[in-house]
Design a protein around this motif. Structure first.
Motif, PDB file in Angstrom:
ATOM      1  N   ALA A 115     -10.107 -24.663  73.921  1.00  0.00           N
ATOM      2  CA  ALA A 115      -9.783 -24.086  75.227  1.00  0.00           C
ATOM      3  C   ALA A 115      -8.914 -22.842  75.064  1.00  0.00           C
ATOM      4  CB  ALA A 115      -9.083 -25.126  76.097  1.00  0.00           C
ATOM      5  N   LYS A 116      -7.952 -22.887  74.153  1.00  0.00           N
ATOM      6  CA  LYS A 116      -7.093 -21.736  73.895  1.00  0.00           C
ATOM      7  C   LYS A 116      -7.898 -20.549  73.373  1.00  0.00           C
ATOM      8  CE  LYS A 116      -2.742 -24.178  72.948  1.00  0.00           C
ATOM      9  NZ  LYS A 116      -1.724 -24.476  71.915  1.00  0.00           N
ATOM     10  N   LEU A 117      -8.825 -20.812  72.450  1.00  0.00           N
ATOM     11  CA  LEU A 117      -9.657 -19.753  71.888  1.00  0.00           C
ATOM     12  C   LEU A 117     -10.575 -19.164  72.951  1.00  0.00           C
ATOM     13  CD1 LEU A 117     -10.609 -21.291  68.415  1.00  0.00           C
ATOM     14  CD2 LEU A 117      -9.085 -19.366  68.841  1.00  0.00           C
ATOM     15  N   TYR A 118     -11.091 -20.014  73.827  1.00  0.00           N
ATOM     16  CA  TYR A 118     -11.967 -19.548  74.899  1.00  0.00           C
ATOM     17  C   TYR A 118     -11.190 -18.634  75.850  1.00  0.00           C
ATOM     18  CZ  TYR A 118     -16.010 -19.816  78.021  1.00  0.00           C
ATOM     19  OH  TYR A 118     -17.112 -19.506  78.769  1.00  0.00           O
ATOM     20  N   GLY A 119      -9.970 -19.068  76.187  1.00  0.00           N
ATOM     21  CA  GLY A 119      -9.128 -18.242  77.053  1.00  0.00           C
ATOM     22  C   GLY A 119      -8.764 -16.923  76.398  1.00  0.00           C
ATOM     23  N   LEU A 120      -8.488 -16.953  75.102  1.00  0.00           N
ATOM     24  CA  LEU A 120      -8.148 -15.736  74.366  1.00  0.00           C
ATOM     25  C   LEU A 120      -9.319 -14.759  74.369  1.00  0.00           C
ATOM     26  CD1 LEU A 120      -6.026 -14.273  72.636  1.00  0.00           C
ATOM     27  CD2 LEU A 120      -7.002 -15.418  70.629  1.00  0.00           C
ATOM     28  N   GLN A 121     -10.520 -15.283  74.202  1.00  0.00           N
ATOM     29  CA  GLN A 121     -11.700 -14.431  74.208  1.00  0.00           C
ATOM     30  C   GLN A 121     -11.870 -13.748  75.569  1.00  0.00           C
ATOM     31  OE1 GLN A 121     -15.479 -16.461  73.820  1.00  0.00           O
ATOM     32  NE2 GLN A 121     -16.513 -14.628  73.104  1.00  0.00           N
ATOM     33  N   MET A 122     -11.676 -14.486  76.659  1.00  0.00           N
ATOM     34  CA  MET A 122     -11.825 -13.905  77.989  1.00  0.00           C
ATOM     35  C   MET A 122     -10.747 -12.862  78.265  1.00  0.00           C
ATOM     36  SD  MET A 122     -13.106 -17.077  80.424  1.00  0.00           S
ATOM     37  CE  MET A 122     -13.314 -15.965  81.820  1.00  0.00           C
ATOM     38  N   ARG A 123      -9.547 -13.061  77.739  1.00  0.00           N
ATOM     39  CA  ARG A 123      -8.485 -12.059  77.908  1.00  0.00           C
ATOM     40  C   ARG A 123      -8.819 -10.797  77.123  1.00  0.00           C
ATOM     41  NH1 ARG A 123      -5.595 -16.937  77.217  1.00  0.00           N
ATOM     42  NH2 ARG A 123      -4.698 -17.652  79.194  1.00  0.00           N
ATOM     43  N   HIS A 124      -9.412 -10.963  75.938  1.00  0.00           N
ATOM     44  CA  HIS A 124      -9.855  -9.809  75.157  1.00  0.00           C
ATOM     45  C   HIS A 124     -10.889  -9.008  75.943  1.00  0.00           C
ATOM     46  CE1 HIS A 124      -8.758 -11.801  71.034  1.00  0.00           C
ATOM     47  NE2 HIS A 124      -7.704 -11.549  71.790  1.00  0.00           N
ATOM     48  N   GLU A 125     -11.824  -9.716  76.556  1.00  0.00           N
ATOM     49  CA  GLU A 125     -12.887  -9.055  77.318  1.00  0.00           C
ATOM     50  C   GLU A 125     -12.315  -8.275  78.499  1.00  0.00           C
ATOM     51  OE1 GLU A 125     -15.301 -12.359  78.329  1.00  0.00           O
ATOM     52  OE2 GLU A 125     -15.980 -12.712  76.275  1.00  0.00           O
ATOM     53  N   ALA A 126     -11.298  -8.842  79.153  1.00  0.00           N
ATOM     54  CA  ALA A 126     -10.686  -8.170  80.307  1.00  0.00           C
ATOM     55  C   ALA A 126      -9.873  -6.954  79.874  1.00  0.00           C
ATOM     56  CB  ALA A 126      -9.801  -9.151  81.073  1.00  0.00           C
ATOM     57  N   LEU A 127      -9.321  -6.994  78.663  1.00  0.00           N
ATOM     58  CA  LEU A 127      -8.463  -5.913  78.192  1.00  0.00           C
ATOM     59  C   LEU A 127      -9.262  -4.653  77.855  1.00  0.00           C
ATOM     60  CD1 LEU A 127      -5.641  -4.960  77.315  1.00  0.00           C
ATOM     61  CD2 LEU A 127      -6.084  -5.974  75.069  1.00  0.00           C
ATOM     62  N   ILE A 128     -10.488  -4.834  77.355  1.00  0.00           N
ATOM     63  CA  ILE A 128     -11.287  -3.696  76.894  1.00  0.00           C
ATOM     64  C   ILE A 128     -12.211  -3.218  78.005  1.00  0.00           C
ATOM     65  CG2 ILE A 128     -13.052  -2.976  75.250  1.00  0.00           C
ATOM     66  CD1 ILE A 128     -11.824  -4.920  73.247  1.00  0.00           C
ATOM     67  N   SER A 129     -12.160  -1.916  78.292  1.00  0.00           N
ATOM     68  CA  SER A 129     -12.946  -1.338  79.384  1.00  0.00           C
ATOM     69  C   SER A 129     -14.174  -0.579  78.885  1.00  0.00           C
ATOM     70  CB  SER A 129     -12.072  -0.385  80.205  1.00  0.00           C
ATOM     71  OG  SER A 129     -12.827   0.334  81.142  1.00  0.00           O
ATOM     72  N   LYS A 130     -13.979   0.360  77.928  1.00  0.00           N
ATOM     73  CA  LYS A 130     -15.074   1.221  77.479  1.00  0.00           C
ATOM     74  C   LYS A 130     -15.097   1.311  75.959  1.00  0.00           C
ATOM     75  CE  LYS A 130     -14.910   4.200  81.591  1.00  0.00           C
ATOM     76  NZ  LYS A 130     -14.716   5.586  82.086  1.00  0.00           N
ATOM     77  N   LEU A 131     -16.255   1.661  75.444  1.00  0.00           N
ATOM     78  CA  LEU A 131     -16.452   1.916  74.023  1.00  0.00           C
ATOM     79  C   LEU A 131     -16.968   3.334  73.863  1.00  0.00           C
ATOM     80  CD1 LEU A 131     -16.747   1.137  71.016  1.00  0.00           C
ATOM     81  CD2 LEU A 131     -18.998   0.177  71.588  1.00  0.00           C
ATOM     82  N   ASN A 132     -16.161   4.177  73.202  1.00  0.00           N
ATOM     83  CA  ASN A 132     -16.519   5.589  73.000  1.00  0.00           C
ATOM     84  C   ASN A 132     -16.898   6.278  74.314  1.00  0.00           C
ATOM     85  OD1 ASN A 132     -16.127   5.437  70.165  1.00  0.00           O
ATOM     86  ND2 ASN A 132     -18.171   4.548  69.906  1.00  0.00           N
ATOM     87  N   GLY A 133     -16.111   5.995  75.345  1.00  0.00           N
ATOM     88  CA  GLY A 133     -16.274   6.655  76.635  1.00  0.00           C
ATOM     89  C   GLY A 133     -17.337   6.061  77.540  1.00  0.00           C
ATOM     90  N   LYS A 134     -18.041   5.039  77.101  1.00  0.00           N
ATOM     91  CA  LYS A 134     -19.103   4.443  77.903  1.00  0.00           C
ATOM     92  C   LYS A 134     -18.809   2.971  78.179  1.00  0.00           C
ATOM     93  CE  LYS A 134     -22.694   7.476  75.963  1.00  0.00           C
ATOM     94  NZ  LYS A 134     -23.997   7.529  75.248  1.00  0.00           N
TER      95      LYS A 134
END
Length: 202
Positions: A115-134
């Motif tokens: 559960a902790k790892l799953y939550g960590l993954q979702m927080r990572h996803e929310a933190l990152i917006s774009k990759l190389n401007g896209k």
């Protein structure tokens, strides 16, 4: 925070957590007084003592939007990619935590570590917006990229995110001299029970 009367139509969900923290300290100052007491333990001699916090002495740093916008684009040291990171509001953070708990229930994750790892993954996803401007074409694409990211790259993103968070708002850190051993150390003003319900004692 019903005591906020101007602007009356303000939505606290759109504020950054640093703004809400500042508001809470300001309300405490106005409602009672500028000082309160908290317990502290010296890291050197491990002895406890009482600190008096003066809210009005805590420095405030205002948001430098241009600087923060520049910091949001992070050049990763290993992959060479440029990641744009999100600055989440209080409302977005609360919704994220609700989404994490819902997904854990839906996927029937009962193991605490999973559960902790799953939550960590979702927080990572929310933190990152774009990759190389896209923007990413899909959540799956973003998830695959994050899962393939090297630790040094993600540590860089986390470090910059923390620098942005600490670049504005109320600075609650202050220097203390231990009354027992005399050694100096850095303490932090926290919201202890005395903060919300001041005692009648001097």
């Amino acid at each position: 925070l019903s005591c906020i009367v101007s602007t009356s139509n303000i939505s606290l969900d759109v504020l950054h957590p640093n703004d809400l923290l500042y508001i809470l300290f300001a309300i405490r100052n106005i409602s009672f007084d500028s000082t309160y007491k908290q317990n502290s333990i010296c890291p050197t001699c491990k002895q406890a003592h009482i600190e008096t916090i003066d809210i009005t002495s805590l420095p405030i740093s205002f948001l430098d939007k241009k600087k923060v916008d520049e910091m949001r684009d992070v050049k990763l040291p290993m992959s060479g990619d440029t990641i744009t990171i999100n600055i989440l509001t209080e409302g977005q953070l609360l919704k994220l935590e609700e989404d994490i708990q819902r997904e854990i229930r839906v996927n029937k994750i009962t193991n605490l570590e999973q559960a902790k790892l799953y939550g960590l993954q979702m927080r990572h996803e929310a933190l990152i917006s774009k990759l190389n401007g896209k923007t990413f074409d899909s959540l799956t694409e973003k998830r695959e990229y994050i899962n393939s990211m090297l630790l040094k790259d993600y540590n860089k993103i986390t470090s910059v995110s923390n620098k942005i968070k600490n670049s504005f708002g109320l600075d609650r850190s202050f220097d203390v001299k231990c009354p027992h051993c005399g050694n100096p150390y850095e303490s932090e003003a926290v919201m202890v029970p005395e903060f919300f319900r001041p005692s009648d004692e001097d």
